[in-house]
Scaffold this motif. Structure first.
Motif, PDB file in Angstrom:
ATOM      1  N   GLN A   1      33.065  43.289  14.355  1.00  0.00           N
ATOM      2  CA  GLN A   1      33.167  44.008  13.175  1.00  0.00           C
ATOM      3  C   GLN A   1      33.239  43.055  12.111  1.00  0.00           C
ATOM      4  OE1 GLN A   1      36.231  46.675  13.405  1.00  0.00           O
ATOM      5  NE2 GLN A   1      34.852  48.274  13.452  1.00  0.00           N
ATOM      6  N   VAL A   2      32.497  43.114  10.939  1.00  0.00           N
ATOM      7  CA  VAL A   2      32.390  42.117   9.786  1.00  0.00           C
ATOM      8  C   VAL A   2      32.909  43.073   8.640  1.00  0.00           C
ATOM      9  CG1 VAL A   2      31.047  40.601   8.417  1.00  0.00           C
ATOM     10  CG2 VAL A   2      30.759  40.513  10.865  1.00  0.00           C
ATOM     11  N   VAL A   3      33.773  42.563   8.023  1.00  0.00           N
ATOM     12  CA  VAL A   3      34.339  43.561   6.949  1.00  0.00           C
ATOM     13  C   VAL A   3      33.878  42.521   5.489  1.00  0.00           C
ATOM     14  CG1 VAL A   3      36.006  44.752   5.604  1.00  0.00           C
ATOM     15  CG2 VAL A   3      35.867  44.673   8.195  1.00  0.00           C
ATOM     16  N   ILE A   4      33.137  43.067   4.490  1.00  0.00           N
ATOM     17  CA  ILE A   4      32.989  42.635   3.368  1.00  0.00           C
ATOM     18  C   ILE A   4      33.880  43.138   2.115  1.00  0.00           C
ATOM     19  CG2 ILE A   4      31.313  41.737   1.480  1.00  0.00           C
ATOM     20  CD1 ILE A   4      29.389  41.426   3.831  1.00  0.00           C
ATOM     21  N   HIS A   5      34.704  42.507   1.529  1.00  0.00           N
ATOM     22  CA  HIS A   5      35.433  43.192   0.330  1.00  0.00           C
ATOM     23  C   HIS A   5      34.634  42.453  -1.007  1.00  0.00           C
ATOM     24  CE1 HIS A   5      38.317  43.883   3.462  1.00  0.00           C
ATOM     25  NE2 HIS A   5      38.325  42.492   3.864  1.00  0.00           N
ATOM     26  N   PHE A   6      34.445  43.290  -1.630  1.00  0.00           N
ATOM     27  CA  PHE A   6      33.669  43.074  -2.948  1.00  0.00           C
ATOM     28  C   PHE A   6      34.712  43.138  -4.050  1.00  0.00           C
ATOM     29  CE2 PHE A   6      30.723  45.033  -0.159  1.00  0.00           C
ATOM     30  CZ  PHE A   6      29.518  44.227  -0.239  1.00  0.00           C
ATOM     31  N   VAL A   7      35.069  42.153  -4.701  1.00  0.00           N
ATOM     32  CA  VAL A   7      36.157  41.918  -5.759  1.00  0.00           C
ATOM     33  C   VAL A   7      35.770  42.547  -6.922  1.00  0.00           C
ATOM     34  CG1 VAL A   7      37.588  40.396  -7.089  1.00  0.00           C
ATOM     35  CG2 VAL A   7      37.177  39.854  -4.564  1.00  0.00           C
ATOM     36  N   LYS A   8      36.475  43.545  -7.534  1.00  0.00           N
ATOM     37  CA  LYS A   8      36.007  44.213  -8.782  1.00  0.00           C
ATOM     38  C   LYS A   8      36.329  43.222  -9.970  1.00  0.00           C
ATOM     39  CE  LYS A   8      37.944  47.885  -7.029  1.00  0.00           C
ATOM     40  NZ  LYS A   8      38.396  49.348  -6.846  1.00  0.00           N
TER      41      LYS A   8
ATOM     42  N   LEU B   1      32.452  47.032 -10.111  1.00  0.00           N
ATOM     43  CA  LEU B   1      31.765  46.262  -9.358  1.00  0.00           C
ATOM     44  C   LEU B   1      30.648  45.330 -10.167  1.00  0.00           C
ATOM     45  CD1 LEU B   1      31.322  47.778  -5.662  1.00  0.00           C
ATOM     46  CD2 LEU B   1      32.893  45.861  -6.310  1.00  0.00           C
ATOM     47  N   PRO B   2      30.795  43.986 -10.279  1.00  0.00           N
ATOM     48  CA  PRO B   2      29.961  43.262 -11.199  1.00  0.00           C
ATOM     49  C   PRO B   2      28.540  43.073 -10.402  1.00  0.00           C
ATOM     50  CG  PRO B   2      31.456  41.792 -10.032  1.00  0.00           C
ATOM     51  CD  PRO B   2      31.857  43.237  -9.633  1.00  0.00           C
ATOM     52  N   LEU B   3      27.557  42.679 -10.810  1.00  0.00           N
ATOM     53  CA  LEU B   3      26.329  42.228 -10.407  1.00  0.00           C
ATOM     54  C   LEU B   3      26.659  41.140  -9.061  1.00  0.00           C
ATOM     55  CD1 LEU B   3      24.013  41.819 -13.547  1.00  0.00           C
ATOM     56  CD2 LEU B   3      24.220  43.634 -12.023  1.00  0.00           C
TER      57      LEU B   3
ATOM     58  N   PHE C   1      25.678  36.015  -3.456  1.00  0.00           N
ATOM     59  CA  PHE C   1      26.577  36.283  -4.113  1.00  0.00           C
ATOM     60  C   PHE C   1      27.327  35.041  -4.715  1.00  0.00           C
ATOM     61  CE2 PHE C   1      27.370  40.696  -3.154  1.00  0.00           C
ATOM     62  CZ  PHE C   1      26.620  40.922  -1.771  1.00  0.00           C
ATOM     63  N   HIS C   2      27.891  35.287  -6.075  1.00  0.00           N
ATOM     64  CA  HIS C   2      28.646  34.090  -6.567  1.00  0.00           C
ATOM     65  C   HIS C   2      29.407  33.026  -5.826  1.00  0.00           C
ATOM     66  CE1 HIS C   2      30.987  31.695  -9.408  1.00  0.00           C
ATOM     67  NE2 HIS C   2      30.147  31.977 -10.358  1.00  0.00           N
TER      68      HIS C   2
END
Length: 679
Positions: A478-485, A490-492, A515-516
């Motif tokens: 399992q791979v979890v990606i957390h997108f920081v807001k 949620l930004p571009l 991603f950045h």
């Protein structure tokens, strides 16, 4: 006689006979000095005994006489003395190289060309590299004569008290007769009309003008009454402080050539008097094409006297009455100026040569000059402390630490030779230096972290939104990606920081291009945690950012919410809120400098100022790697002699290093950068 024995040099020949010279210890008082000279002048009638070169023995002090096969005009040595190197041969066909030192330039042998005859008195014989070598000793004196058969036996010596006997006269005549059939005349002497490109020659000429071009090069305008087969290259003198009769030079036009002398020869060139007759040794002649609006195949001869003393390179003033000077004067007096300026098929248009005049400095020639000088001008500049004077390396090596110096030297060598090995990581706080972790080791850390299952309670918080993927063919990892807001939104992707759990290096590399920035994490008891700091705490593009294990005190991931500008995600800001002391990428190299007075090793530890290339990007950017290789090839080229290397101007800081009972002084380069033209 005790005073005489202390104040004069006594040379003992192999038969035990002494030959006294007028050398006096400097420590004697004025009256004692006068007494010694007076007494010695009455003792110098005894003839010297000369030892054949095949009978020389180590540890003896002898008198020798021979024909000059090779010589270096006197030059300033690494210390305070002048030095000259002379190789002689005699009727035994044995050669002897002599290294001679004196504080007085004129006290060294006054040699004008190969084939001259020298007699050395008080020469000490030693072994150097398994061969006999002569060195100057206390009481050393030299006598020099023209080696041409039939010329007057006229003594050249700055020592007025040295005696010249009939025995010496007979020795010189015997050597002349032998050399006329056994020692070929020098093939390097030339007239300008015979000058061929890609060769090195000795030129006898008259000085008509001179000017300082810059701190390390000097212009000499000379002629010998003949004309070169191609127009010669000119230095634009419009902005130079020129010394000489310019109207006379312009009248001679194509009979005058420009010689640029470099580095250690500049001081000699400055002292030359207009109108003096010179012999310039090992003059380099090149044929260069020059682009022009009217002609694309313009060819010009360039004349350069490069730095150093290799191959006898140097300048010597010939005195009035010298046989070569007399011949040159006769040739100059017979020059037909009108005929010499006439154009024919052998010469190119003289109109194309007029750029030598101050009123018309052709840009094509100026650019050609700069191309040649790129190997002679400094390849580095100081960014600070430009007020400091240059210090010779020999002086630096004798001083303590800590101190600061400005040096001008050449880069003899550097380490490591494999440039990718010069990039290291350093902690700005504890100064610990370490290797950049390999991709293999980083992937092992990620692989271990991926064995721990993600905690569902740590997914979808106020800081980030989370998504889970299950890999195929890898045990359902399992791979979890957390997108920081950013302020709850949620930004571009180009502005979004993601936290990744369970990801391998290849997956993180792909995501970092989308991603950045990326932060590898794992689930902890209460919050997401950073991995072992042997892995990067942040990946931005292709650059991995690491933290110091020793100095960092990790803080919760939730602290990312305190960063004011979440669109930039500056690595230093991320490190600060997470309690990390970030490591810096630096170039770490050892430079071996040589300025002719000494050799010194200095340490380069620089992130990007010196090369003006970010050390953090060099490992992942092929273009930057090639650029670094090109820079090193310019400042430390291979396949040529160090005389042709460019000069480097650097700021050095000395410091003490102690390890147990051992103490040494080290040097580090600072506030220096490679010039933009090289980059």
């Amino acid at each position: 006689m005790r005073l005489l024995g202390a104040g004069s040099g006594t040379l003992v020949g192999p038969d035990g006979n002494s030959c006294r010279t007028s050398w006096i210890f400097k420590g004697l008082g004025k009256s004692a000095r006068g007494f010694s000279i007076e007494v010695m002048s009455s003792t110098m009638v005894a003839p010297c005994t000369y030892t054949p070169l095949n009978l020389l023995k180590e540890g003896t002090v002898v008198n020798v006489c021979g024909v000059v096969k090779f010589f270096k005009p006197p030059y300033l040595s690494k210390g305070t003395d002048y030095c000259s190197v002379v190789t002689i041969v005699d009727q035994t066909n044995v050669k002897l190289t002599c290294v001679l030192f004196s504080r007085n330039y004129e006290a060294l042998p006054i040699i004008y060309k190969v084939g001259d005859i020298v007699c050395f008195r008080g020469l000490k014989i030693q072994i150097y590299k398994n061969e006999l070598q002569g060195i100057s000793n206390y009481g050393f004196a030299s006598l020099t004569f023209d080696g041409a058969l039939g010329s007057p036996v006229k003594l050249r010596s700055s020592n007025k008290n040295v005696n010249f006997t009939s025995q010496d006269h007979n020795m010189v005549e015997a050597l002349r007769a032998w050399a006329s059939t056994h020692v070929p005349a020098s093939s390097t002497l030339l007239q300008l009309s015979d000058a061929q490109p890609m060769q090195y020659y000795d030129l006898t000429c008259q000085l008509l003008g001179k000017a300082e071009v810059d701190g390390v090069s000097f212009l000499l305008k000379v002629w010998d009454g003949t004309r070169t087969k191609f127009p010669s290259w000119r230095v634009c003198i419009q902005d130079l402080a020129f010394e000489g009769d310019l109207s006379h030079i312009l009248r001679l036009q194509n009979l005058v050539i420009d010689i640029v002398v470099y580095d250690n020869h500049v001081q000699v060139a400055k002292s030359l008097k207009i109108g003096s007759f010179l012999r310039i040794y090992s003059l380099h002649i090149k044929l260069q094409p020059v682009n022009s609006e009217s002609t694309t195949s313009l060819l010009r001869l360039e004349f350069h006297l490069h730095g150093g003393t290799s191959y006898g390179r140097g300048i010597r003033v010939l005195p009035e009455g010298n046989s070569d000077v007399n011949k040159l004067k006769e040739a100059l007096a017979c020059v037909d100026l009108a005929a010499s300026q006439t154009s024919d098929d052998t010469y190119q248009s003289e109109n194309e040569d007029n750029c030598s005049l101050p009123s018309s400095c052709g840009s094509d020639l100026v650019s050609l000059y700069e191309v040649e000088r790129c190997q002679q001008l400094c390849a580095t500049v100081l960014t600070e402390h430009r007020y400091l004077e240059n210090t010779p390396l020999c002086a630096i090596l004798k001083q303590g630490a800590p101190r600061q110096y400005r040096i001008r030297a050449k880069l003899r060598s550097y380490k490591p030779r494999r440039l990718f090995q010069c990039v290291k990581l350093v902690c700005p706080k504890c100064h610990l230096l370490q290797e950049v972790p390999s991709d293999e080791n980083v992937d092992k850390i990620l692989q271990v972290a991926a064995t721990k299952a993600p905690e569902s309670k740590l997914q979808g918080t106020s800081l980030y939104d989370s998504e889970i993927w299950t890999t195929e063919g890898q045990g359902g990892r399992q791979v979890v990606i957390h997108f920081v807001k950013n302020d709850g939104i949620l930004p571009l992707s180009s502005e979004c920081l993601i936290l990744i759990e369970g990801g391998r290096l290849c997956e993180i590399s792909k995501l970092s291009s989308m991603f950045h920035s990326v932060i590898p994490v794992r689930s902890g008891p209460e919050d997401l945690e950073l991995l072992d700091l042997a892995a990067p705490f942040l990946i931005r593009g292709k650059v991995c950012h690491y933290g110091c294990k020793q100095c960092s005190k990790l803080k919760p991931i939730q602290n990312l919410s305190t960063i004011p500008n979440k669109r930039l995600w500056i690595p230093s800001s991320v490190a600060e809120v997470l309690g990390i002391v970030p490591l810096q990428y630096v170039f770490v190299m050892t430079f071996t400098f040589d300025d002719g007075t000494g050799v010194l090793e200095a340490y380069l530890k620089d992130s990007e100022k010196f090369f003006q290339i970010p050390a953090s990007e060099i490992l992942t950017d092929d273009d930057l790697q090639r650029n670094l290789e090109r820079i090193m090839n310019v400042i430390c080229p291979s396949g040529i002699k160090i005389d042709a290397y460019p000069w480097l101007e650097c700021l050095l800081k000395s410091y003490n290093v102690r390890s147990g009972m051992e103490h040494r002084i080290c040097y580090q380069i600072s506030d220096t950068m490679v010039v933009e033209d090289i980059i």
